[in-house]
Design a protein around this motif. Sequence first.
Motif, PDB file in Angstrom:
ATOM      1  N   PHE A  18     -29.303  -0.126 -41.567  1.00  0.00           N
ATOM      2  CA  PHE A  18     -30.649  -0.085 -40.713  1.00  0.00           C
ATOM      3  C   PHE A  18     -30.489  -0.677 -39.046  1.00  0.00           C
ATOM      4  O   PHE A  18     -31.512  -0.439 -38.535  1.00  0.00           O
ATOM      5  CB  PHE A  18     -31.901  -0.668 -41.399  1.00  0.00           C
ATOM      6  N   ALA A  19     -29.425  -1.596 -38.863  1.00  0.00           N
ATOM      7  CA  ALA A  19     -29.392  -2.029 -37.631  1.00  0.00           C
ATOM      8  C   ALA A  19     -29.243  -0.781 -36.465  1.00  0.00           C
ATOM      9  O   ALA A  19     -28.512   0.190 -36.631  1.00  0.00           O
ATOM     10  CB  ALA A  19     -28.219  -2.743 -37.429  1.00  0.00           C
ATOM     11  N   GLN A  20     -30.169  -1.138 -35.431  1.00  0.00           N
ATOM     12  CA  GLN A  20     -30.187   0.047 -34.443  1.00  0.00           C
ATOM     13  C   GLN A  20     -29.588  -0.582 -33.124  1.00  0.00           C
ATOM     14  O   GLN A  20     -30.152  -1.553 -32.809  1.00  0.00           O
ATOM     15  CB  GLN A  20     -31.567   0.655 -34.201  1.00  0.00           C
ATOM     16  N   THR A  21     -28.891   0.237 -32.438  1.00  0.00           N
ATOM     17  CA  THR A  21     -28.360  -0.250 -31.393  1.00  0.00           C
ATOM     18  C   THR A  21     -28.749   0.616 -30.210  1.00  0.00           C
ATOM     19  O   THR A  21     -29.134   1.771 -30.175  1.00  0.00           O
ATOM     20  CB  THR A  21     -26.548  -0.003 -30.982  1.00  0.00           C
ATOM     21  N   ASP A  51     -25.185  -4.618 -17.140  1.00  0.00           N
ATOM     22  CA  ASP A  51     -25.503  -4.033 -18.322  1.00  0.00           C
ATOM     23  C   ASP A  51     -25.852  -4.705 -19.365  1.00  0.00           C
ATOM     24  O   ASP A  51     -26.285  -6.010 -19.172  1.00  0.00           O
ATOM     25  CB  ASP A  51     -23.945  -3.659 -18.755  1.00  0.00           C
ATOM     26  N   ALA A  52     -26.637  -4.166 -20.100  1.00  0.00           N
ATOM     27  CA  ALA A  52     -27.525  -4.637 -21.307  1.00  0.00           C
ATOM     28  C   ALA A  52     -27.474  -3.928 -22.528  1.00  0.00           C
ATOM     29  O   ALA A  52     -27.131  -2.678 -22.532  1.00  0.00           O
ATOM     30  CB  ALA A  52     -28.995  -5.329 -20.861  1.00  0.00           C
ATOM     31  N   LYS A  53     -27.606  -4.426 -23.792  1.00  0.00           N
ATOM     32  CA  LYS A  53     -27.682  -3.672 -24.939  1.00  0.00           C
ATOM     33  C   LYS A  53     -28.579  -4.843 -25.872  1.00  0.00           C
ATOM     34  O   LYS A  53     -28.684  -5.809 -25.617  1.00  0.00           O
ATOM     35  CB  LYS A  53     -26.420  -3.045 -25.408  1.00  0.00           C
ATOM     36  N   LEU A  54     -29.215  -3.793 -26.828  1.00  0.00           N
ATOM     37  CA  LEU A  54     -29.843  -4.783 -27.995  1.00  0.00           C
ATOM     38  C   LEU A  54     -29.738  -4.115 -29.028  1.00  0.00           C
ATOM     39  O   LEU A  54     -29.514  -2.863 -29.326  1.00  0.00           O
ATOM     40  CB  LEU A  54     -31.452  -4.701 -27.536  1.00  0.00           C
ATOM     41  N   THR A  55     -29.650  -5.025 -30.215  1.00  0.00           N
ATOM     42  CA  THR A  55     -29.689  -4.349 -31.553  1.00  0.00           C
ATOM     43  C   THR A  55     -30.931  -5.141 -32.306  1.00  0.00           C
ATOM     44  O   THR A  55     -30.813  -6.269 -32.228  1.00  0.00           O
ATOM     45  CB  THR A  55     -28.216  -4.874 -32.150  1.00  0.00           C
ATOM     46  N   SER A  56     -31.144  -4.297 -33.342  1.00  0.00           N
ATOM     47  CA  SER A  56     -32.376  -4.809 -34.138  1.00  0.00           C
ATOM     48  C   SER A  56     -32.464  -3.963 -35.322  1.00  0.00           C
ATOM     49  O   SER A  56     -32.105  -2.571 -35.135  1.00  0.00           O
ATOM     50  CB  SER A  56     -33.662  -4.427 -33.096  1.00  0.00           C
ATOM     51  N   SER A  57     -32.770  -4.549 -36.317  1.00  0.00           N
ATOM     52  CA  SER A  57     -33.042  -3.859 -37.434  1.00  0.00           C
ATOM     53  C   SER A  57     -34.499  -3.638 -38.038  1.00  0.00           C
ATOM     54  O   SER A  57     -34.951  -2.820 -38.919  1.00  0.00           O
ATOM     55  CB  SER A  57     -32.439  -4.384 -38.670  1.00  0.00           C
ATOM     56  N   LYS A  58     -35.379  -4.427 -37.307  1.00  0.00           N
ATOM     57  CA  LYS A  58     -36.825  -4.188 -37.287  1.00  0.00           C
ATOM     58  C   LYS A  58     -37.522  -3.570 -36.466  1.00  0.00           C
ATOM     59  O   LYS A  58     -37.143  -3.489 -35.210  1.00  0.00           O
ATOM     60  CB  LYS A  58     -37.274  -5.838 -37.381  1.00  0.00           C
ATOM     61  N   VAL A  59     -38.391  -2.749 -36.935  1.00  0.00           N
ATOM     62  CA  VAL A  59     -39.210  -1.902 -35.853  1.00  0.00           C
ATOM     63  C   VAL A  59     -40.123  -2.654 -34.738  1.00  0.00           C
ATOM     64  O   VAL A  59     -40.087  -2.267 -33.646  1.00  0.00           O
ATOM     65  CB  VAL A  59     -40.261  -1.024 -36.764  1.00  0.00           C
ATOM     66  N   ASP A  60     -40.411  -3.942 -35.080  1.00  0.00           N
ATOM     67  CA  ASP A  60     -41.057  -4.680 -34.093  1.00  0.00           C
ATOM     68  C   ASP A  60     -40.258  -5.510 -33.176  1.00  0.00           C
ATOM     69  O   ASP A  60     -40.542  -6.420 -32.287  1.00  0.00           O
ATOM     70  CB  ASP A  60     -42.297  -5.588 -34.613  1.00  0.00           C
ATOM     71  N   PHE A  61     -38.873  -5.332 -33.376  1.00  0.00           N
ATOM     72  CA  PHE A  61     -37.879  -6.035 -32.575  1.00  0.00           C
ATOM     73  C   PHE A  61     -37.800  -7.276 -32.659  1.00  0.00           C
ATOM     74  O   PHE A  61     -37.261  -8.356 -31.730  1.00  0.00           O
ATOM     75  CB  PHE A  61     -37.953  -5.719 -31.000  1.00  0.00           C
ATOM     76  N   SER A  62     -38.487  -7.958 -33.683  1.00  0.00           N
ATOM     77  CA  SER A  62     -38.545  -9.563 -33.921  1.00  0.00           C
ATOM     78  C   SER A  62     -37.231 -10.137 -34.225  1.00  0.00           C
ATOM     79  O   SER A  62     -36.972 -11.312 -34.257  1.00  0.00           O
ATOM     80  CB  SER A  62     -39.698 -10.010 -34.753  1.00  0.00           C
ATOM     81  N   ASP A  63     -36.168  -9.195 -34.513  1.00  0.00           N
ATOM     82  CA  ASP A  63     -34.938  -9.922 -35.139  1.00  0.00           C
ATOM     83  C   ASP A  63     -34.028  -9.372 -34.071  1.00  0.00           C
ATOM     84  O   ASP A  63     -32.507  -9.353 -34.305  1.00  0.00           O
ATOM     85  CB  ASP A  63     -34.552  -9.378 -36.467  1.00  0.00           C
ATOM     86  N   ALA A  64     -34.393  -8.829 -32.708  1.00  0.00           N
ATOM     87  CA  ALA A  64     -33.262  -8.196 -31.968  1.00  0.00           C
ATOM     88  C   ALA A  64     -32.413  -9.231 -31.424  1.00  0.00           C
ATOM     89  O   ALA A  64     -32.861 -10.483 -31.221  1.00  0.00           O
ATOM     90  CB  ALA A  64     -34.063  -7.596 -30.738  1.00  0.00           C
ATOM     91  N   VAL A  65     -31.245  -8.876 -31.033  1.00  0.00           N
ATOM     92  CA  VAL A  65     -30.228  -9.569 -30.141  1.00  0.00           C
ATOM     93  C   VAL A  65     -30.175  -8.824 -28.989  1.00  0.00           C
ATOM     94  O   VAL A  65     -29.717  -7.647 -28.691  1.00  0.00           O
ATOM     95  CB  VAL A  65     -28.705  -9.783 -31.094  1.00  0.00           C
TER      96      VAL A  65
END
Length: 187
Positions: A18-21, A51-65
Amino acid sequence: MKKVLLSLTAGLLSLATFAQTWSLDKAHSNVGFTITHMMISDVDGSFKSYDAKLTSSKVDFSDAVFEFSAEVGSINTSNDMRDGHLKSPDFFDAAKYSAVTFKSTKIKKGKGQNYTISGNLTMHGVTKPLVLAAVIKGPVENPRSKKQMMGITASGKVNRVAFGVGTSGATLSDDVTIKVSGEFTKD
């Protein structure tokens, strides 16, 4: 014991699934900063290459990196002489410290679209914690590509002298305001 290990492994694999990049759309993003000169006027600048990227498995991005990097050699204040001085050992020392990086360690959701992003900023070979106030908008669907998109605007203050970028004095403020705006597309 074997069942517990298998269940734990299956659970971890499902979380990874479920992790999304999300990748940065540079055409709709910018990295800027403002510093006060002679304690009377603000001078704005930016980095052209980043450059930047983010990874998150929660829809609200509260666990995003969030991970971010800017090339020091791409600094732009609309004044070639000043840009050259900023790249010199007097300030950033771009030949020795070619990048400014940030990696988040914690995301805290606030009210509405507001977040607090805590992480580590590395600049001029020094790493220090940094807290950014952020607004996250979206996700929304791009009507042309049908891909999911979202936007992040984050800002905060950095004491440049604490990172060894220049010295304290009456010419330039020690604190620099940074503002990053990014549009991201889900991979």
